[in-house]
Design an enzyme around this catalytic site. Sequence first.
Site, PDB file in Angstrom:
ATOM      1  N   ASP A 246       0.838  -1.205   0.000  1.00  0.00           N
ATOM      2  CA  ASP A 246       0.000   0.000   0.000  1.00  0.00           C
ATOM      3  C   ASP A 246       0.867   1.247   0.000  1.00  0.00           C
ATOM      4  O   ASP A 246       2.048   1.203   0.318  1.00  0.00           O
ATOM      5  CB  ASP A 246      -0.898   0.014   1.243  1.00  0.00           C
ATOM      6  CG  ASP A 246      -2.017  -0.996   1.127  1.00  0.00           C
ATOM      7  OD1 ASP A 246      -2.438  -1.270  -0.001  1.00  0.00           O
ATOM      8  OD2 ASP A 246      -2.447  -1.514   2.171  1.00  0.00           O
TER       9      ASP A 246
ATOM     10  N   LYS B 211      -3.664   3.688  -3.363  1.00  0.00           N
ATOM     11  CA  LYS B 211      -3.923   4.952  -4.051  1.00  0.00           C
ATOM     12  C   LYS B 211      -2.689   5.842  -3.951  1.00  0.00           C
ATOM     13  O   LYS B 211      -2.047   5.883  -2.921  1.00  0.00           O
ATOM     14  CB  LYS B 211      -5.075   5.695  -3.377  1.00  0.00           C
ATOM     15  CG  LYS B 211      -6.411   5.015  -3.464  1.00  0.00           C
ATOM     16  CD  LYS B 211      -7.483   5.968  -2.931  1.00  0.00           C
ATOM     17  CE  LYS B 211      -8.838   5.300  -2.869  1.00  0.00           C
ATOM     18  NZ  LYS B 211      -9.009   4.428  -1.728  1.00  0.00           N
TER      19      LYS B 211
ATOM     20  N   MET C 165      -9.102   7.019   9.542  1.00  0.00           N
ATOM     21  CA  MET C 165      -9.545   7.554   8.243  1.00  0.00           C
ATOM     22  C   MET C 165     -10.575   8.664   8.438  1.00  0.00           C
ATOM     23  O   MET C 165     -11.489   8.809   7.614  1.00  0.00           O
ATOM     24  CB  MET C 165     -10.163   6.437   7.366  1.00  0.00           C
ATOM     25  CG  MET C 165      -9.265   5.259   7.159  1.00  0.00           C
ATOM     26  SD  MET C 165     -10.128   3.877   6.361  1.00  0.00           S
ATOM     27  CE  MET C 165     -11.149   3.277   7.688  1.00  0.00           C
TER      28      MET C 165
HETATM   29  C1  LIG Z   1      -7.095   2.084   5.673  1.00  0.00           C
HETATM   30  S1  LIG Z   1      -6.761   2.434   7.350  1.00  0.00           S
HETATM   31  C2  LIG Z   1      -5.693   1.102   7.726  1.00  0.00           C
HETATM   32  C3  LIG Z   1      -5.484   0.868   9.196  1.00  0.00           C
HETATM   33  C4  LIG Z   1      -4.468  -0.210   9.486  1.00  0.00           C
HETATM   34  N1  LIG Z   1      -4.910  -1.484   8.992  1.00  0.00           N
HETATM   35  C5  LIG Z   1      -4.107  -0.301  10.955  1.00  0.00           C
HETATM   36  O1  LIG Z   1      -4.385  -1.324  11.601  1.00  0.00           O
HETATM   37  O2  LIG Z   1      -3.484   0.621  11.450  1.00  0.00           O
HETATM   38  C6  LIG Z   1      -5.682   3.818   7.225  1.00  0.00           C
HETATM   39  C7  LIG Z   1      -5.842   4.746   8.406  1.00  0.00           C
HETATM   40  O3  LIG Z   1      -5.091   4.271   9.502  1.00  0.00           O
HETATM   41  C8  LIG Z   1      -4.618   5.356  10.262  1.00  0.00           C
HETATM   42  N2  LIG Z   1      -3.154   5.304  10.304  1.00  0.00           N
HETATM   43  C9  LIG Z   1      -2.330   4.486   9.643  1.00  0.00           C
HETATM   44  N3  LIG Z   1      -1.046   4.696   9.995  1.00  0.00           N
HETATM   45  C10 LIG Z   1      -1.079   5.668  10.926  1.00  0.00           C
HETATM   46  C11 LIG Z   1      -0.087   6.322  11.706  1.00  0.00           C
HETATM   47  N4  LIG Z   1       1.215   6.004  11.612  1.00  0.00           N
HETATM   48  N5  LIG Z   1      -0.478   7.283  12.582  1.00  0.00           N
HETATM   49  C12 LIG Z   1      -1.775   7.600  12.717  1.00  0.00           C
HETATM   50  N6  LIG Z   1      -2.771   7.002  12.020  1.00  0.00           N
HETATM   51  C13 LIG Z   1      -2.424   6.059  11.132  1.00  0.00           C
HETATM   52  C14 LIG Z   1      -5.135   6.627   9.608  1.00  0.00           C
HETATM   53  O4  LIG Z   1      -6.375   6.944  10.217  1.00  0.00           O
HETATM   54  C15 LIG Z   1      -5.328   6.150   8.185  1.00  0.00           C
HETATM   55  O5  LIG Z   1      -6.266   6.967   7.513  1.00  0.00           O
END
Ligand SMILES: C[S@@+](CC[C@H](N)C(=O)[O-])C[C@H]1O[C@@H](n2cnc3c(N)ncnc32)[C@H](O)[C@@H]1O
Length: 283
Positions: free
Chosen positions: A53, A75, A190
Amino acid sequence: MSRTTSAIEPSALGIEPARPGHVYLLGGGPGDPGLLTMRAAALLQTADLVAYDRLSPAEVLALVPADAERICVGKTVGRPGWDQDDIGQLLVNEARLGKAVVRLKGGDPFVFGRGGEEAIACREAGVPVTVVSGVTSAVAAPAAAGIPVTHRGVATGVAFVTGHEDPSKPESQMDWDALARFPGTLVFLMGVGNVGRIAGMLIANGRGPDTPAALVRWGTTSEQEVLAADLVSIADEVRRTGFASPAAIVVGDVVSLRDVIGDVAPLAGDPAPAEPLLSTLSL
Ligand SMILES: C[S@@+](CC[C@H](N)C(=O)[O-])C[C@H]1O[C@@H](n2cnc3c(N)ncnc32)[C@H](O)[C@@H]1O
């Protein structure tokens, strides 16, 4: 005193190379490469093909062998990502060619990662699939900012909630009344673009406007940024500061613990302040 290193074999820890004809749904963790699991690292190092991703950290991708195929299925700015069915088909087709296929996802593959859909696609095609859990940003990003998602006497539960409902759904599936009354911490992923609606719906359904809230952006990484405010003003603060995704939105009294604990991630800045602040904390 000198120390000796452990002689435990990797196989005793369940760590093994990726197998041909197999799909691995890997959680890549929240961003800090040190939070990748040992099993995930071993599988990435032995994969024939890695589908990843946009948020996959470069340090994690660097584990992939130079002669392995890498396909970005996420994306990118100005370009839509792959269709979900096409990703499932890619995994199945490549495994059927006898490749060891790794699907690398941010955080945990089964937390808002559509990993369930990819596991089902493999199962339906009769392709063997293994899920390797990862450290989810829903826990690790708040933690890195000094916010424990549960805390004795403050929050006895935590709910992970999407901040971005599928726009193709005719009606909201969110039970705002239940979320507002939830007796614990709410973590929205998200949701940065929707923070005004999230805060507004929680307040309209009975959550106190003075409830502490925070956004943690790029949690656990050297880019980590934190924005904290009460629920009624958090959206204005996001607009005023131009705070952008990716971020986890945390709502609940645990956010106040940040005043005591401070930034605690290895990559995210200085250690917590040394002053004895505990006695000054009011929750
Ligand atoms: C499609 S979701 C995937 C979540 C992922 N599977 C998880 O368990 O963290 C993507 C969202 O995860 C959050 N996210 C991912 N990495 C992050 C980080 N390092 N710090 C804060 N939020 C994060 C954000 O809200 C982002 O929009």
